[in-house]
Design a protein around this motif. Structure first.
Motif, PDB file in Angstrom:
ATOM      1  N   GLU A 112       0.730  -1.053  -0.241  1.00 48.99           N
ATOM      2  CA  GLU A 112       0.025  -0.131  -0.019  1.00 48.99           C
ATOM      3  C   GLU A 112       0.705   1.366  -0.103  1.00 48.99           C
ATOM      4  O   GLU A 112       0.574   2.205  -0.635  1.00 48.99           O
ATOM      5  N   LEU A 113       1.953   1.209   0.713  1.00 47.62           N
ATOM      6  CA  LEU A 113       2.776   2.311   0.808  1.00 47.62           C
ATOM      7  C   LEU A 113       3.616   2.588  -0.745  1.00 47.62           C
ATOM      8  O   LEU A 113       3.697   3.956  -1.054  1.00 47.62           O
ATOM      9  N   MET A 114       3.988   1.411  -1.353  1.00 45.90           N
ATOM     10  CA  MET A 114       4.455   1.590  -2.582  1.00 45.90           C
ATOM     11  C   MET A 114       3.665   2.316  -3.504  1.00 45.90           C
ATOM     12  O   MET A 114       3.736   3.109  -4.453  1.00 45.90           O
ATOM     13  N   VAL A 115       2.329   1.656  -3.472  1.00 49.40           N
ATOM     14  CA  VAL A 115       1.212   2.412  -4.339  1.00 49.40           C
ATOM     15  C   VAL A 115       0.939   3.607  -4.111  1.00 49.40           C
ATOM     16  O   VAL A 115       0.713   4.803  -5.049  1.00 49.40           O
TER      17      VAL A 115
ATOM     18  N   LEU B 104       1.913   9.514  -5.666  1.00 49.52           N
ATOM     19  CA  LEU B 104       2.372  10.829  -5.300  1.00 49.52           C
ATOM     20  C   LEU B 104       3.614  11.068  -6.073  1.00 49.52           C
ATOM     21  O   LEU B 104       3.333  12.406  -6.649  1.00 49.52           O
ATOM     22  N   ARG B 105       4.219  10.215  -6.795  1.00 49.86           N
ATOM     23  CA  ARG B 105       5.177  10.598  -7.699  1.00 49.86           C
ATOM     24  C   ARG B 105       4.667  10.919  -8.851  1.00 49.86           C
ATOM     25  O   ARG B 105       4.851  11.952  -9.742  1.00 49.86           O
TER      26      ARG B 105
ATOM     27  N   ILE C 237       4.645  14.740 -10.848  1.00 47.45           N
ATOM     28  CA  ILE C 237       5.169  14.921 -12.196  1.00 47.45           C
ATOM     29  C   ILE C 237       4.181  15.703 -12.786  1.00 47.45           C
ATOM     30  O   ILE C 237       4.323  16.641 -13.535  1.00 47.45           O
ATOM     31  N   GLN C 238       2.832  15.609 -12.384  1.00 49.21           N
ATOM     32  CA  GLN C 238       1.739  16.147 -13.031  1.00 49.21           C
ATOM     33  C   GLN C 238       1.928  17.774 -12.710  1.00 49.21           C
ATOM     34  O   GLN C 238       1.483  18.624 -13.357  1.00 49.21           O
ATOM     35  N   VAL C 239       1.970  18.192 -11.455  1.00 47.50           N
ATOM     36  CA  VAL C 239       2.027  19.273 -10.923  1.00 47.50           C
ATOM     37  C   VAL C 239       3.266  19.925 -11.443  1.00 47.50           C
ATOM     38  O   VAL C 239       3.135  21.288 -11.980  1.00 47.50           O
ATOM     39  N   GLU C 240       4.069  19.511 -11.460  1.00 45.71           N
ATOM     40  CA  GLU C 240       5.519  19.909 -12.223  1.00 45.71           C
ATOM     41  C   GLU C 240       5.293  20.222 -13.389  1.00 45.71           C
ATOM     42  O   GLU C 240       5.658  21.570 -14.079  1.00 45.71           O
TER      43      GLU C 240
END
Length: 402
Positions: free
Chosen positions: A177-180, A185-186, A190-193
């Motif tokens: 779950e943490l990996m997902v 978040l990654r 990327i989208q925010v950037e």
């Protein structure tokens, strides 16, 4: 069929290794019992049965019906090896069964199979006691003591294994779950950037169109008019050329401002205080607007403030000075950067004409400043009105934690 879960968890990997150790121990014990103790067993039948039982652990079924068939096959094979093959250390096979099914099943199904396994062990032990075919002979007078000790010990072992497997699976599920969550978040980052990059490009494109385009258009018109008047009105042509020169200087300054805004490392290795001072000095040279600064305590706080926050503050000051030079008609700017405890406050105030904050102010770059401040959970406040200048206040809390 689903291939066995990849044991990324060290605890789950330990349990799966324990399974093979127990199976190997049963196989070696069976060989030693047959060759050394001369206990009548079908060694070929038992070793083949152990091999089949080991192969069953390579893959787990997915569908509920297939799981039920799988569990029945495990129990049937263990009973067959225990009753017909007279295999030694059959208790270990039930422990392996508990480990497997704790990994495969969930909730009540897991506890139900564990309870059936414990009951099945007692049935097999009873049959072995009746036929006097246990590896260790038990004195009839101590049968009850043997039963109590055996039940307590085996129950504790199986309970411990189930809790251990549940802990390992819960830890593995948390990791997944943490990996997902990290992947999401990654992707969001990327989208925010990308969005921020597009917005910054659009802003710079507007600046080039509004300022540089306007200056170059005027520059071209002045040159054309000067060429037409060069013979008939040389003094007027000279004045137009001087104005064109001024427009060229303005356009060059606009280009420099846009290039500075595109730099990914605006501080260029300088200290925070030095970068702000250079920004203000260049602003005064290019605009002629007086500027007063109060940023002395930035020297002591330079190392504690993160590079990310330094860039954000630099951009806010830069954007504010750009807006002042273009729109405010101010004659004086006051800039203050104060660090108190773990808080940082930046104030940029001018004595210009101000503007109506309720109107569309997208061209003033306030939206970009607001986004930069919110990215680090800061607060941006704009105080302005027509004829009363503009005051921009940016506050950041717990700046040592960035």
């Amino acid at each position: 069929m689903q291939i066995r879960l990849n044991p990324r968890s060290p605890l789950l990997q330990l349990l799966l290794t324990l399974e093979w150790i127990l199976l190997g121990l049963v196989a070696i014990t069976q060989i030693l019992v047959t060759t050394k103790l001369n206990i009548p067993t079908d060694i070929v039948f038992n070793e083949i049965g152990l091999l089949i039982f080991a192969v069953l652990g390579i893959a787990f079924p997915i569908a509920p019906l297939h799981k039920l068939v799988y569990i029945i096959a495990e129990f049937a094979l263990i009973f067959l090896l225990t009753i017909k093959g007279n295999i030694s250390l059959f208790q270990l096979l039930f422990i392996v069964l508990v480990i497997r099914n704790c990994v495969m099943l969930e909730g009540r199904s897991r506890s139900l199979v564990t309870g059936i396994a414990l009951f099945s062990v007692l049935v097999c032990v009873s049959e072995r006691l009746r036929s006097q075919s246990l590896l260790v002979q038990v004195d009839p007078d101590r049968t009850l003591l043997y039963w109590v000790g055996f039940i307590v010990m085996l129950g504790l072992v199986i309970l411990f294994l189930q809790l251990l497997v549940e802990s390992a699976l819960a830890e593995r599920k948390s990791r997944e779950e943490l990996m997902v969550a990290n992947n999401r978040l990654r992707e969001y980052a990327i989208q925010v950037e990308e969005l921020a990059t597009v917005q910054e490009r659009n802003r710079i494109a507007r600046e080039i169109h509004d300022s540089l385009g306007h200056s170059l258009t005027g520059f071209n018109l002045h040159l054309e008019a000067a060429l037409q008047l060069l013979q008939s009105e040389p003094d007027e042509a000279k004045q137009l050329l001087l104005e064109a020169k001024q427009l060229g200087s303005t356009a060059l300054n606009d280009v420099r401002v846009s290039v500075r805004a595109l730099r990914s490392e605006p501080l260029e290795g300088r200290s925070f205080k030095s970068a702000i001072q250079s920004l203000v000095e260049e602003f005064q040279r290019s605009t002629g607007i007086a500027a007063q600064t109060d940023i002395d305590n930035l020297t002591d706080s330079d190392r504690q403030i993160s590079p990310q926050l330094k860039i954000i503050v630099y951009r806010i000051v830069q954007e504010s000075l750009t807006n002042i030079s273009k729109h405010s008609e101010a004659s004086l700017v006051n800039i203050s950067c104060q660090v108190r405890n773990q808080d940082l406050e930046i104030v940029i105030e001018d004595n210009g004409k101000g503007f109506d904050i309720t109107q569309n102010v997208s061209g003033f770059g306030l939206q970009g400043m607001q986004e930069r401040v919110m990215a680090v959970s800061g607060n941006l406040e704009v105080k302005t009105s027509q004829g009363n200048g503009c005051k921009i206040i940016a506050r950041f809390r717990n700046i040592w934690q960035f």
